[in-house]
Design an enzyme around this catalytic site. Structure first.
Site, mmCIF file in Angstrom:
data_model
loop_
_atom_site.group_PDB
_atom_site.id
_atom_site.type_symbol
_atom_site.label_atom_id
_atom_site.label_comp_id
_atom_site.label_asym_id
_atom_site.label_seq_id
_atom_site.Cartn_x
_atom_site.Cartn_y
_atom_site.Cartn_z
ATOM 1 N N CYS A 180 4.954 -6.510 1.808
ATOM 2 C CA CYS A 180 5.375 -5.118 1.989
ATOM 3 C C CYS A 180 4.570 -4.456 3.118
ATOM 4 O O CYS A 180 4.783 -4.754 4.286
ATOM 5 C CB CYS A 180 5.254 -4.359 0.667
ATOM 6 S SG CYS A 180 6.269 -2.868 0.612
ATOM 7 N N TYR A 181 3.619 -3.566 2.808
ATOM 8 C CA TYR A 181 2.806 -2.929 3.853
ATOM 9 C C TYR A 181 2.136 -3.993 4.723
ATOM 10 O O TYR A 181 2.087 -3.855 5.962
ATOM 11 C CB TYR A 181 1.747 -2.033 3.213
ATOM 12 C CG TYR A 181 0.890 -1.277 4.206
ATOM 13 C CD1 TYR A 181 1.233 0.010 4.623
ATOM 14 C CD2 TYR A 181 -0.261 -1.848 4.741
ATOM 15 C CE1 TYR A 181 0.454 0.702 5.545
ATOM 16 C CE2 TYR A 181 -1.046 -1.170 5.660
ATOM 17 C CZ TYR A 181 -0.690 0.099 6.048
ATOM 18 O OH TYR A 181 -1.461 0.787 6.968
ATOM 19 N N GLY A 213 0.822 -1.206 0.000
ATOM 20 C CA GLY A 213 0.000 0.000 0.000
ATOM 21 C C GLY A 213 0.852 1.251 0.000
ATOM 22 O O GLY A 213 2.041 1.211 0.344
ATOM 23 N N GLU A 221 4.873 -10.564 -6.939
ATOM 24 C CA GLU A 221 3.922 -10.585 -8.052
ATOM 25 C C GLU A 221 4.453 -9.924 -9.317
ATOM 26 O O GLU A 221 3.929 -10.169 -10.411
ATOM 27 C CB GLU A 221 2.602 -9.925 -7.632
ATOM 28 C CG GLU A 221 2.661 -8.431 -7.358
ATOM 29 C CD GLU A 221 3.068 -8.075 -5.939
ATOM 30 O OE1 GLU A 221 2.804 -6.939 -5.519
ATOM 31 O OE2 GLU A 221 3.662 -8.934 -5.249
ATOM 32 N N HIS A 252 8.034 -7.542 -3.527
ATOM 33 C CA HIS A 252 6.824 -7.842 -4.306
ATOM 34 C C HIS A 252 7.056 -9.069 -5.196
ATOM 35 O O HIS A 252 7.686 -8.966 -6.253
ATOM 36 C CB HIS A 252 6.431 -6.633 -5.154
ATOM 37 C CG HIS A 252 5.899 -5.497 -4.352
ATOM 38 N ND1 HIS A 252 4.576 -5.384 -4.004
ATOM 39 C CD2 HIS A 252 6.531 -4.437 -3.790
ATOM 40 C CE1 HIS A 252 4.403 -4.297 -3.274
ATOM 41 N NE2 HIS A 252 5.582 -3.702 -3.131
ATOM 42 N N LYS A 273 -9.158 -9.662 -18.139
ATOM 43 C CA LYS A 273 -9.275 -9.648 -19.606
ATOM 44 C C LYS A 273 -8.700 -10.909 -20.250
ATOM 45 O O LYS A 273 -9.331 -11.487 -21.141
ATOM 46 C CB LYS A 273 -8.571 -8.408 -20.160
ATOM 47 C CG LYS A 273 -8.524 -8.330 -21.682
ATOM 48 C CD LYS A 273 -9.888 -8.024 -22.294
ATOM 49 C CE LYS A 273 -10.173 -6.551 -22.224
ATOM 50 N NZ LYS A 273 -11.407 -6.207 -22.990
ATOM 51 N N ASP A 311 -15.182 -8.580 -24.564
ATOM 52 C CA ASP A 311 -15.972 -8.758 -23.347
ATOM 53 C C ASP A 311 -17.457 -8.964 -23.640
ATOM 54 O O ASP A 311 -18.070 -9.915 -23.153
ATOM 55 C CB ASP A 311 -15.796 -7.554 -22.412
ATOM 56 C CG ASP A 311 -14.346 -7.345 -21.998
ATOM 57 O OD1 ASP A 311 -13.561 -8.307 -22.087
ATOM 58 O OD2 ASP A 311 -13.999 -6.228 -21.592
#
Length: 507
Positions: free
Chosen positions: A77-78, A51, A167, A165, A363, A223
């Site tokens: 992290c946060y 964050g 990710e 991180h 997506k 979509d």
């Protein structure tokens, strides 16, 4: 009941990326604001996101982490610093902001989280605070050259924290770390697949819609097309699709899209109202005003057409998960950059219940579901196209002649990308018509005509994007074709801006 990983959002720009990485493991997960969640028996683990705030700031986002201790927890992290602070450890301001690539050292691979993570593995840091002292029952399991605690575990509990991180792609073995947590520690079932999604969603739609009629606005994009096919599988001809030609589509797109939908067996009505849009937009130059006019007139036309269908009870929409996340996050710590046309708007005016079969998908997952449905690549592989269409790619006021010019330019650009095998290597491409005229020479005559800008970007979901380094020879060829074939254009430029700071579209 399907296993689920819960991601609590503390406002990180990477929160959606965490979810994408978990989904890539074929494990279902959901993102909830840190202050709006409920633990259920289906939740096999919880991830606390990073964050923008500091845990040292008064009023910073916080939760009682003791409430989570019946399930495995991973703080990133946060989230990691919050775990330490809540249990009596010390978090302090760093001497310098720790941002960018660094390497893990002191890795204790006896712990499940770091199994198969190699010493010196590169990770991505992004924080201004650092953990200086761990609580008594916390054990350091990795560090870096600059920070004493890069990863920790709570003794006798499946609670972990990392100050980097995993990710982001910059973290070399980030996927391994997330797999270790989600699959091995949480023991979540890897059954989140496109085929299972189709099977379960169609069954839910059949049950929920029964014999009711549904109306859905098709755009020609991925979509809305996939949403239509899912609903069609469930209720067949009780789905009524409306495709509106607002005069701001690509060249020949209205006719081409209608033909493609007919081949899929969808019940589609095409409505040509381009002149109505042109009249409403006449003289308007402000980008936001143009968007609002286009949206309002579309709603009016769609509402008129829907009322011609008797006993419609549902409105189908192609809302996808990022739309939902960003709309919900208004009440959380994240800043919402824009509102989404798919979330709200039509239902309030039309008094219909809403069915959104894709609202749990990203997506790329929508495309995978489309493949599972057997949809053709020429629909699933289409580049994203903005809802207001060429209305926000013509800078300034809109006229039928400007639309014609831009359609020709765009057609040459897109068809050339396809001919050269570059289309599938680009996430989104298009042309802009600038409100700028420049001097040129054609033959023995001096010209004073418009400038066209070409844009091609690479991205995953449009949240960030980089300009594509198209070959100079290709750009030269395309520029030559446009200037020679499109009356009204005598200069072509190529946009080399990334997002951020620029946006993908110009308006």
């Amino acid at each position: 009941m399907q296993d689920k990983i819960l991601i609590l959002d503390f406002g990180s720009q990477y929160t959606q990326l965490i979810a994408r990485r978990v989904r890539e493991l074929s494990v279902y997960c959901e993102i909830h604001p840190f202050n709006k969640f409920e633990l259920t028996s289906a939740i096999k683990g919880v991830i606390l996101s990073g964050g923008p705030c500091s845990v040292l700031d008064e009023g910073s986002p916080a939760i009682i982490t003791d409430d989570l201790e019946n399930v495995p927890v991973l703080g990133i992290c946060y989230g990691a610093q919050l775990l330490v602070k809540n249990h009596g450890g010390t978090v302090a301001k760093s001497d310098r902001r720790e941002y960018g690539r660094t390497n893990l050292t002191g890795i204790d691979s006896h712990y499940d989280l770091l199994k198969e993570v190699e010493p010196g593995s590169r990770v991505w840091m992004s924080h201004g605070d650092t953990i200086t002292d761990l609580p008594n029952n916390f054990k350091r399991i990795a560090n870096t050259a600059s920070i004493p605690v890069a990863a920790f575990k709570v003794e006798n509990k499946h609670i972990y924290g990392i100050q980097f991180h995993p990710e982001v792609t910059h973290s070399e073995q980030g996927k391994t770390i997330l797999r270790n947590f989600v699959v091995h520690i949480c023991k979540a079932s890897q059954d989140w697949t496109p085929d299972i999604f189709v099977e379960e969603t169609v069954a839910k739609l059949k049950s929920g819609l029964s014999d009711d009629k549904v109306v859905l606005g098709l755009s020609g994009g991925v979509d809305s097309s996939v949403a239509a096919m899912l609903i069609h599988q469930a209720i067949g001809k009780n789905l009524y699709c409306i495709f509106v030609d607002n005069g701001l589509l690509r060249k020949d797109e209205f006719e081409d899209v209608l033909k493609s939908y007919e081949g899929l067996g969808l019940n589609v009505k095409g409505v040509d109202v381009k002149d109505r849009f042109y009249e409403e937009l006449a003289g308007e130059q402000d980008p936001e005003s143009k968007r609002k006019i286009i949206g309002r007139v579309f709603i009016e036309v769609f509402d008129e057409e829907a009322k011609r269908i008797k006993d419609v009870r549902w409105l189908g929409q192609g809302t996808i998960y990022p739309d939902v996340i960003e709309s919900v996050a208004v009440n959380g710590p994240s800043i919402t950059i824009k509102s989404h046309h798919n979330v709200g708007g039509l239902p309030a005016k039309m008094n219909l219940k809403v069915v959104e079969p894709l609202n749990s998908l990203f997506k790329d997952e929508v495309r995978n579901v489309g493949k599972a449905l057997g949809m053709p690549d020429f629909i699933l592989g289409r580049h994203p196209f903005p809802g207001p269409g060429l209305g926000i790619r013509i800078l300034g006021d809109i006229t039928a002649e400007k639309v014609r010019i831009l359609q020709e330019v765009d057609s040459i650009f897109i068809s050339s990308l396809k001919e050269e095998g570059l289309y599938d290597k680009v996430w989104q491409a298009g042309a802009m018509l600038l409100p700028v005229q420049s001097v040129g020479v054609m033959g023995d005559e001096r010209t004073y005509e418009n400038v066209a800008a070409l844009r091609a970007v690479s991205s995953i979901d449009g949240m960030t994007a980089d300009w594509v380094h198209l070959p100079y020879e290709f750009l030269s060829k395309v520029s030559n074709k446009i200037i020679n074939r499109v009356k009204g254009i005598n200069r072509v430029v190529y946009d080399i801006s990334s997002k951020p700071p620029a946006t993908i579209e110009w308006e």
